[in-house]
Design an enzyme around this catalytic site. Structure first.
Site, short mmCIF file in Angstrom:
data_model
loop_
_atom_site.label_atom_id
_atom_site.label_comp_id
_atom_site.label_asym_id
_atom_site.label_seq_id
_atom_site.Cartn_x
_atom_site.Cartn_y
_atom_site.Cartn_z
N ASP A 183 0.90 -1.18 0.00
CA ASP A 183 0.00 0.00 0.00
C ASP A 183 0.93 1.21 0.00
O ASP A 183 1.08 1.91 0.99
CB ASP A 183 -0.94 0.00 1.21
CG ASP A 183 -0.24 -0.12 2.55
OD1 ASP A 183 0.86 -0.71 2.62
OD2 ASP A 183 -0.79 0.39 3.55
N HIS B 210 9.01 -0.34 9.33
CA HIS B 210 8.13 -1.53 9.29
C HIS B 210 8.33 -2.49 8.10
O HIS B 210 8.74 -3.63 8.27
CB HIS B 210 6.67 -1.11 9.23
CG HIS B 210 6.14 -0.32 10.37
ND1 HIS B 210 6.05 -0.81 11.65
CD2 HIS B 210 5.63 0.93 10.42
CE1 HIS B 210 5.49 0.10 12.43
NE2 HIS B 210 5.24 1.16 11.71
C1 BDR Z 1 1.95 -0.83 8.65
O1 BDR Z 1 0.91 0.11 8.35
C2 BDR Z 1 1.35 1.01 7.36
O2 BDR Z 1 1.24 2.32 7.80
C3 BDR Z 1 2.78 0.76 7.10
O3 BDR Z 1 3.12 0.90 5.73
C4 BDR Z 1 3.01 -0.65 7.59
O4 BDR Z 1 2.81 -1.59 6.57
C5 BDR Z 1 2.43 -0.56 10.06
O5 BDR Z 1 1.41 -0.78 10.98
CA CA Z 2 2.61 -0.88 4.25
#
Ligand code: BDR
Ligand code: CA
Length: 330
Positions: free
Chosen positions: A16, A247
């Site tokens: 995403d 992340h």
């Molecule tokens: C996840 O949520 C999105 O904001 C980031 O891209 C990551 O995949 C972290 O909770």
């Molecule tokens: Ca993500």
């Protein structure tokens, strides 16, 4: 950090495409240990068309415009309207500092179709690395119920075992956006690694890493430029210090063995799909903690709880030496 690898890890990233997804795509493009088979897109941080646009642009920037991109689902499995996290990633998913031009086009297949097709062509070889809501992966399973036997495994960025959630007290964003899809994916009989907030909230970029990026070539300067907005969010609302999470890049690094987990029990995990306060929680059975996690019947989900050090340095060195973009990124 382990970087001595012979075989490359073939992976499909499902993104995403916001800021840390961009880190994940860049890592997958630049690390010699990874063969990026394709990127599929999903909503979450932004709506899916923006995720597709960003993905195509980043691949072009990294000189990987030949990597196929497949546009994915535009909302969650239960038919609700997608509700993107623009306040974390900016209106363009690139910290409001993305590039103006558009490069490339998605393939003429949906994300789910692309995943199934690629895995049928290379049975047992491809690691699926979804780093957004799990809608596309659930759709791919619906299209090809034998998918668990066609992949190498699945490494998900999402969920949390022992750490608080980041959308609700117990739910992490990627799972919370589509718990029904996550439920399907966690039930499927394939090896899953759940790279959750337990580890991703602890692998952090510090100001020295951004200094390094800004002293490198144009690709790393772009990464530093688009991360400012995202870093401000984390400083203001999470850490109260200039610290930035990576992340999605951590899931890519673990999938490719660039970083190893020091503790990663294989346990049963269930996704809460009720409408109560637990919605979107990944309920991980860690009761074996006092006995070094004895085997659990039916368990096929690895939950990393502690990682080796070194990923932020590895990532920023790789970026800083990547040179200039293959396209105009102004
Ligand atoms: C996840 O949520 C999105 O904001 C980031 O891209 C990551 O995949 C972290 O909770
Ligand atoms: Ca993500």
């Amino acid at each position: 950090m382990s970087t001595s690898h012979t075989a490359k890890t073939a992976m499909i990233l499902d993104c995403d495409t916001g800021v840390d997804d961009t880190m994940a795509i860049m890592l997958a493009c630049l690390a010699p240990e990874i063969e990026l088979v394709g990127v599929t897109t999903i909503w979450g941080n932004v709506h899916t068309p923006i995720a597709t646009r960003n993905t195509l642009n980043i691949l072009a920037m990294c000189g990987k415009g030949d990597v196929p991109v497949a546009h994915g689902a535009e909302g969650p499995s239960n038919g609700d309207i997608a509700d993107p996290a623009y306040f974390v990633h900016g209106d363009d998913g690139q910290g409001n500092k993305g590039m103006k031009a558009n490069y490339g086009k998605p393939v003429d297949m949906s994300a789910a179709e692309f995943i199934v097709d690629a895995c049928r062509k290379r049975p047992g070889e491809i690691e699926l690395v979804p780093v957004g809501p799990l809608t596309n992966i659930a759709l791919a399973l619906q299209l090809e119920p034998n998918l668990p036997n066609l992949v190498r495994g699945v490494t998900v960025m999402g969920g949390t075992a022992l750490t608080p959630g980041n959308v609700s007290p117990v739910a992490e964003a990627n799972i919370w956006h589509d718990p029904e899809a996550a439920d399907v994916v966690f039930r499927a009989q394939w090896p899953i690694t759940m790279v959750g907030l337990d580890v991703t909230m602890k692998v952090l970029l510090e100001p020295k890493h951004f200094e390094k990026m800004n002293n490198g070539g144009g690709i790393s300067k772009y990464m530093a430029r688009i991360t400012e907005f995202y870093s401000d969010f984390y400083e203001k609302y999470t850490y109260n210090k200039p610290l930035t999470t990576m992340h999605d890049a951590i899931a890519v690094a673990l999938a490719a063995g660039l970083v190893k987990a020091k503790v990663s029990p294989c346990v049963n995990v269930e996704v809460d799909i009720t409408n109560g306060p637990g919605r979107g929680q990944t309920v991980c059975d860690l009761r074996g903690v006092y006995m070094n996690f004895p085997p659990q019947e039916g368990a096929h989900c690895y939950v990393p709880l502690e990682l080796e050090d070194g990923l932020p340095d590895y990532f920023t060195n790789l970026l800083a030496s990547a040179g200039d973009p293959a396209v105009d990124v102004s």
